[in-house]
Design an enzyme around this catalytic site. Structure first.
Site, PDB file in Angstrom:
ATOM      1  N   PHE A 274       0.823  -1.203   0.000  1.00 14.83           N
ATOM      2  CA  PHE A 274       0.000   0.000   0.000  1.00 14.83           C
ATOM      3  C   PHE A 274       0.860   1.258   0.000  1.00 14.83           C
ATOM      4  O   PHE A 274       0.557   2.230  -0.696  1.00 14.83           O
ATOM      5  CB  PHE A 274      -0.950  -0.009   1.193  1.00 14.83           C
ATOM      6  CG  PHE A 274      -1.992   1.066   1.145  1.00 14.83           C
ATOM      7  CD1 PHE A 274      -2.794   1.238   0.027  1.00 14.83           C
ATOM      8  CD2 PHE A 274      -2.182   1.922   2.223  1.00 14.83           C
ATOM      9  CE1 PHE A 274      -3.763   2.231  -0.024  1.00 14.83           C
ATOM     10  CE2 PHE A 274      -3.149   2.922   2.188  1.00 14.83           C
ATOM     11  CZ  PHE A 274      -3.946   3.079   1.064  1.00 14.83           C
TER      12      PHE A 274
ATOM     13  N   LYS B 171     -13.613  -3.472  10.242  1.00 15.67           N
ATOM     14  CA  LYS B 171     -14.080  -4.223   9.084  1.00 15.67           C
ATOM     15  C   LYS B 171     -13.167  -5.409   8.777  1.00 15.67           C
ATOM     16  O   LYS B 171     -13.593  -6.389   8.148  1.00 15.67           O
ATOM     17  CB  LYS B 171     -14.220  -3.313   7.861  1.00 15.67           C
ATOM     18  CG  LYS B 171     -12.920  -2.814   7.251  1.00 15.67           C
ATOM     19  CD  LYS B 171     -12.473  -3.701   6.099  1.00 15.67           C
ATOM     20  CE  LYS B 171     -11.159  -3.298   5.489  1.00 15.67           C
ATOM     21  NZ  LYS B 171     -10.053  -2.911   6.311  1.00 15.67           N
TER      22      LYS B 171
ATOM     23  N   ASP C 100     -15.644  -0.002   2.367  1.00 13.70           N
ATOM     24  CA  ASP C 100     -14.467  -0.832   2.612  1.00 13.70           C
ATOM     25  C   ASP C 100     -14.883  -2.252   3.007  1.00 13.70           C
ATOM     26  O   ASP C 100     -14.276  -3.242   2.595  1.00 13.70           O
ATOM     27  CB  ASP C 100     -13.623  -0.194   3.720  1.00 13.70           C
ATOM     28  CG  ASP C 100     -12.186  -0.694   3.734  1.00 13.70           C
ATOM     29  OD1 ASP C 100     -11.817  -1.498   2.860  1.00 13.70           O
ATOM     30  OD2 ASP C 100     -11.430  -0.266   4.622  1.00 13.70           O
TER      31      ASP C 100
ATOM     32  N   SER D 167      -7.755  -9.233  -0.662  1.00 12.55           N
ATOM     33  CA  SER D 167      -7.658  -8.793   0.723  1.00 12.55           C
ATOM     34  C   SER D 167      -6.889  -9.818   1.550  1.00 12.55           C
ATOM     35  O   SER D 167      -7.207 -11.014   1.536  1.00 12.55           O
ATOM     36  CB  SER D 167      -9.063  -8.609   1.308  1.00 12.55           C
ATOM     37  OG  SER D 167      -9.038  -8.616   2.724  1.00 12.55           O
ATOM     38  N   ARG D 168      -5.881  -9.362   2.293  1.00 10.80           N
ATOM     39  CA  ARG D 168      -5.097 -10.278   3.134  1.00 10.80           C
ATOM     40  C   ARG D 168      -5.969 -10.908   4.208  1.00 10.80           C
ATOM     41  O   ARG D 168      -5.815 -12.090   4.528  1.00 10.80           O
ATOM     42  CB  ARG D 168      -3.927  -9.524   3.773  1.00 10.80           C
ATOM     43  CG  ARG D 168      -2.868  -9.079   2.799  1.00 10.80           C
ATOM     44  CD  ARG D 168      -1.628  -8.580   3.509  1.00 10.80           C
ATOM     45  NE  ARG D 168      -1.887  -7.406   4.312  1.00 10.80           N
ATOM     46  CZ  ARG D 168      -1.858  -6.159   3.853  1.00 10.80           C
ATOM     47  NH1 ARG D 168      -1.595  -5.941   2.576  1.00 10.80           N
ATOM     48  NH2 ARG D 168      -2.081  -5.122   4.646  1.00 10.80           N
ATOM     49  N   ASN D 169      -6.884 -10.146   4.778  1.00 12.34           N
ATOM     50  CA  ASN D 169      -7.743 -10.683   5.832  1.00 12.34           C
ATOM     51  C   ASN D 169      -8.718 -11.715   5.282  1.00 12.34           C
ATOM     52  O   ASN D 169      -8.935 -12.765   5.889  1.00 12.34           O
ATOM     53  CB  ASN D 169      -8.489  -9.536   6.519  1.00 12.34           C
ATOM     54  CG  ASN D 169      -7.536  -8.591   7.230  1.00 12.34           C
ATOM     55  OD1 ASN D 169      -6.966  -8.922   8.254  1.00 12.34           O
ATOM     56  ND2 ASN D 169      -7.337  -7.405   6.667  1.00 12.34           N
TER      57      ASN D 169
ATOM     58  N   GLU E 102      -3.917  -7.335   9.412  1.00  8.07           N
ATOM     59  CA  GLU E 102      -4.207  -6.599  10.644  1.00  8.07           C
ATOM     60  C   GLU E 102      -5.395  -7.186  11.409  1.00  8.07           C
ATOM     61  O   GLU E 102      -5.491  -7.064  12.625  1.00  8.07           O
ATOM     62  CB  GLU E 102      -4.476  -5.129  10.327  1.00  8.07           C
ATOM     63  CG  GLU E 102      -3.270  -4.339   9.855  1.00  8.07           C
ATOM     64  CD  GLU E 102      -2.385  -3.875  11.006  1.00  8.07           C
ATOM     65  OE1 GLU E 102      -2.637  -4.266  12.166  1.00  8.07           O
ATOM     66  OE2 GLU E 102      -1.437  -3.117  10.724  1.00  8.07           O
TER      67      GLU E 102
END
Length: 357
Positions: free
Chosen positions: A20, A208, A261, A271-273, A298
């Site tokens: 990012f 989120k 988002d 998305s990593r999550n 995160e």
């Protein structure tokens, strides 16, 4: 307080050369020269010589450096974009070179937790708001910076790098922060909105990630769009309740940085999550997932923090609590999803009428 007017010809600084951070640097390079901070000298050398980082082309107007003092001296506007686990230590390193005229807009979606001596995040039973800080609060605690903002929204790095249409929110108590950020970032494919509820926007961006992990798990189990719609809508309600307990306003959760988002990260394998949840549902262990990724999701730490905050404030948060059991107490994803489908909630949207009570 009289603050120095910002120069239009100085470079802009980005602190953090992850995916990012690199993409934000490229966006800024359309308007200004950019200094990009990376801690590792080898990364600095590679960026400056090959003009590439993490698969992203690095624009010619970007110069990498590992000298925080130099970047603070040369730049009046700084974008710190590092993982939340390292954010406070970064600010302590950067602080000696900061002045009140510096303007900081962070892009980190995580919490900073301060615990009593002898306690760890695993040992402490509950967390209250005094122990949990957003990144803007960390900046204010660790530096003399006055004009502080955050960058939040549906901003998947790969899509931004490819020039797909997108938008972001810059939130700050200062209108000037939004105006400067919009001038530096906005282009024909990238819209920039403003919001004065910086804490609410930060909380929306952080919370989120919890729902995104659950959405990835749903996807990994092969469940369909009906189930995802249920999860996203109930997840939004959960975010609002917990966000309000932590000091945010409902409106922040209903905008681009909240529902925008949320919908994006709950529907994207970029998305990593989301990816963490998907891999958990496929039977991988959390420890193996963490070892095999080069960037932090995160949401994993956020689940732990959010669950303990929900317990303290007695907030109903079934998705967060159940996901906590999956990540840290060996509940299977299958059992967790079956439980959530049976969870007794008889009211659809039950927070709007309470906002002004």
């Amino acid at each position: 307080m009289s603050l120095k007017s910002l120069s239009d010809d100085k470079p802009v600084g980005v602190i953090g050369a992850g995916n990012f951070g690199t993409v934000v640097a490229n966006l800024l390079a359309r308007q200004r020269n950019v200094l990009l901070y990376a801690r590792d000298e080898r990364v600095v050398q590679r960026i400056n010589e090959s003009r590439e980082n993490r698969g992203h082309k690095v624009e010619a107007r970007i110069m990498a450096t590992n000298d925080l003092g130099y970047i603070a001296e040369q730049c009046e506007v700084l974008f710190p974009i590092v993982p939340s686990a390292h954010f406070r230590s970064l600010m302590r390193q950067l602080s000696p070179w900061l002045h009140p005229y510096h303007l900081l807009i962070h892009g980190t979606k995580g919490f900073d937790v301060s615990l009593p001596d002898g306690q760890t995040l695993d040992s402490i039973q509950t967390l209250n708001r005094s122990m949990v800080k957003t990144m803007s609060e960390v900046i204010q605690e660790e530096s003399v910076a006055v004009r502080v903002g955050c960058l939040a929204g549906p901003n998947l790095s790969r899509e931004l790098a490819e020039g797909h249409p997108a938008a972001t929110v810059i939130a700050s108590h200062f209108d000037e922060v939004f105006k400067v950020g919009r001038r530096l970032l906005r282009n024909e494919h990238f819209q920039v909105y403003g919001n004065n509820d910086i804490v609410g926007v930060e909380l929306a961006g952080v919370l989120k990630n919890v729902i995104a992990i659950a959405a990835g798990a749903l996807n990994g189990m092969g469940y369909g769009e009906n189930a995802r719609g249920l999860l996203v809508s109930r997840g939004m309600v959960e975010m609002v309740y917990l966000g309000r307990a932590l000091g945010g306003n409902t409106k922040a959760f209903l905008g681009v940085a909240g529902v925008g988002d949320l919908v994006t990260t709950c529907n994207s394998s970029l998305s990593r999550n989301f990816t963490v949840g998907h891999r958990l549902a496929k039977g991988e262990r959390l420890s193996d997932i963490l070892q095999s990724t080069d960037e932090i999701a995160e949401g994993i730490n956020t689940v732990k923090v959010a669950k303990k905050c929900a317990d303290h404030y007695k907030v109903r948060a079934p998705i967060t609590t159940t996901l906590y059991q999956v990540l840290f107490e060996d509940m299977t994803v299958k059992k967790a999803l079956e439980y959530l489908m049976r969870y007794p909630l008889n009211i659809d949207i039950d927070f709007l009428s309470e906002e002004h009570e």
